[in-house]
Design a protein around this motif. Structure first.
Motif, short mmCIF file in Angstrom:
data_model
loop_
_atom_site.label_atom_id
_atom_site.label_comp_id
_atom_site.label_asym_id
_atom_site.label_seq_id
_atom_site.Cartn_x
_atom_site.Cartn_y
_atom_site.Cartn_z
N ALA A 7 16.82 14.94 -46.49
CA ALA A 7 16.14 14.98 -45.20
C ALA A 7 16.27 16.34 -44.54
O ALA A 7 17.11 17.16 -44.91
N TRP A 8 15.43 16.53 -43.55
CA TRP A 8 15.47 17.71 -42.69
C TRP A 8 15.68 17.27 -41.25
O TRP A 8 15.06 16.30 -40.79
N PHE A 9 16.56 17.99 -40.58
CA PHE A 9 16.80 17.79 -39.16
C PHE A 9 16.64 19.11 -38.44
O PHE A 9 16.63 20.18 -39.07
N ARG A 10 16.54 19.07 -37.12
CA ARG A 10 16.47 20.31 -36.37
C ARG A 10 17.19 20.14 -35.03
O ARG A 10 17.32 19.03 -34.53
N GLN A 11 17.62 21.27 -34.51
CA GLN A 11 18.30 21.25 -33.22
C GLN A 11 17.94 22.50 -32.44
O GLN A 11 18.17 23.62 -32.91
N ALA A 12 17.36 22.28 -31.28
CA ALA A 12 17.02 23.38 -30.38
C ALA A 12 18.16 23.57 -29.39
O ALA A 12 18.93 22.64 -29.13
N PRO A 13 18.29 24.76 -28.81
CA PRO A 13 19.37 25.02 -27.86
C PRO A 13 19.35 24.01 -26.70
O PRO A 13 18.29 23.76 -26.11
N GLY A 14 20.50 23.42 -26.43
CA GLY A 14 20.61 22.49 -25.33
C GLY A 14 20.08 21.11 -25.61
O GLY A 14 20.05 20.26 -24.71
N LYS A 15 19.64 20.88 -26.84
CA LYS A 15 19.09 19.56 -27.19
C LYS A 15 19.89 18.94 -28.33
O LYS A 15 20.60 19.62 -29.05
N GLU A 16 19.73 17.64 -28.48
CA GLU A 16 20.41 16.95 -29.57
C GLU A 16 19.69 17.19 -30.89
O GLU A 16 18.49 17.49 -30.93
N ARG A 17 20.44 17.02 -31.98
CA ARG A 17 19.83 17.14 -33.30
C ARG A 17 18.84 15.99 -33.49
O ARG A 17 19.14 14.84 -33.18
N GLU A 18 17.68 16.31 -34.01
CA GLU A 18 16.66 15.29 -34.23
C GLU A 18 16.15 15.34 -35.66
O GLU A 18 16.14 16.39 -36.30
N ALA A 19 15.72 14.19 -36.13
CA ALA A 19 15.19 14.09 -37.49
C ALA A 19 13.80 14.67 -37.56
O ALA A 19 13.03 14.60 -36.59
N VAL A 20 13.47 15.23 -38.72
CA VAL A 20 12.14 15.77 -38.94
C VAL A 20 11.43 14.97 -40.03
O VAL A 20 10.34 14.45 -39.83
N ALA A 21 12.07 14.89 -41.20
CA ALA A 21 11.45 14.20 -42.33
C ALA A 21 12.50 13.86 -43.37
O ALA A 21 13.58 14.46 -43.40
#
Length: 125
Positions: free
Chosen positions: A35-49
């Motif tokens: 899987a791929w996840f992403r995390q932007a500054p100040g935000k929680e890690r979220e799933a992508v695919a």
């Protein structure tokens, strides 16, 4: 010892495309979920695919129709092709993997024990 090594990413203008790769070293599972996840500054890690060894894929609603996850089973590598990128896609992107079927929650970070180091993707408007 399993190690996930990412490559790709970078900076692009809105509407452009990028591709991330993740190679799984020491990964000997014949049945797996990646899987791929992403995390932007100040935000929680979220799933992508996510993609399973059976080829079944799952996507977050925010990327459906724009991102494609795929894998090359022969070389233990999987990819995230990102098209029509938006500024809100800017984040650190992480690959994740583990053995076994993806199951009911392939987009849950708790599903994975192995993680890549992260690669920055920046989309400018």
């Amino acid at each position: 010892q399993v190690q996930l090594v990412e490559s790709g990413g970078g900076s692009v203008q809105a509407g452009g495309s990028l591709r991330l790769s993740c190679t799984a070293f020491g990964f000997t599972y014949t049945m797996y979920c990646m899987a791929w996840f992403r995390q932007a500054p100040g935000k929680e890690r979220e799933a992508v695919a996510a993609i399973g060894s059976d080829g079944i894929t799952s996507y977050a609603d925010s990327v459906k129709g724009r991102f494609t996850v795929s894998r090359d089973y022969a070389i233990n590598r999987f990819y995230l092709q990102m098209n029509s990128l938006k500024p809100e896609d800017t984040a650190m992107y992480y690959c994740a993997a583990d053995g076994g079927r993806c199951g009911l929650n392939p987009l849950s970070p708790r599903r994975y024990n192995y993680w890549g180091q992260g690669h920055q993707v920046t989309v400018s408007s």
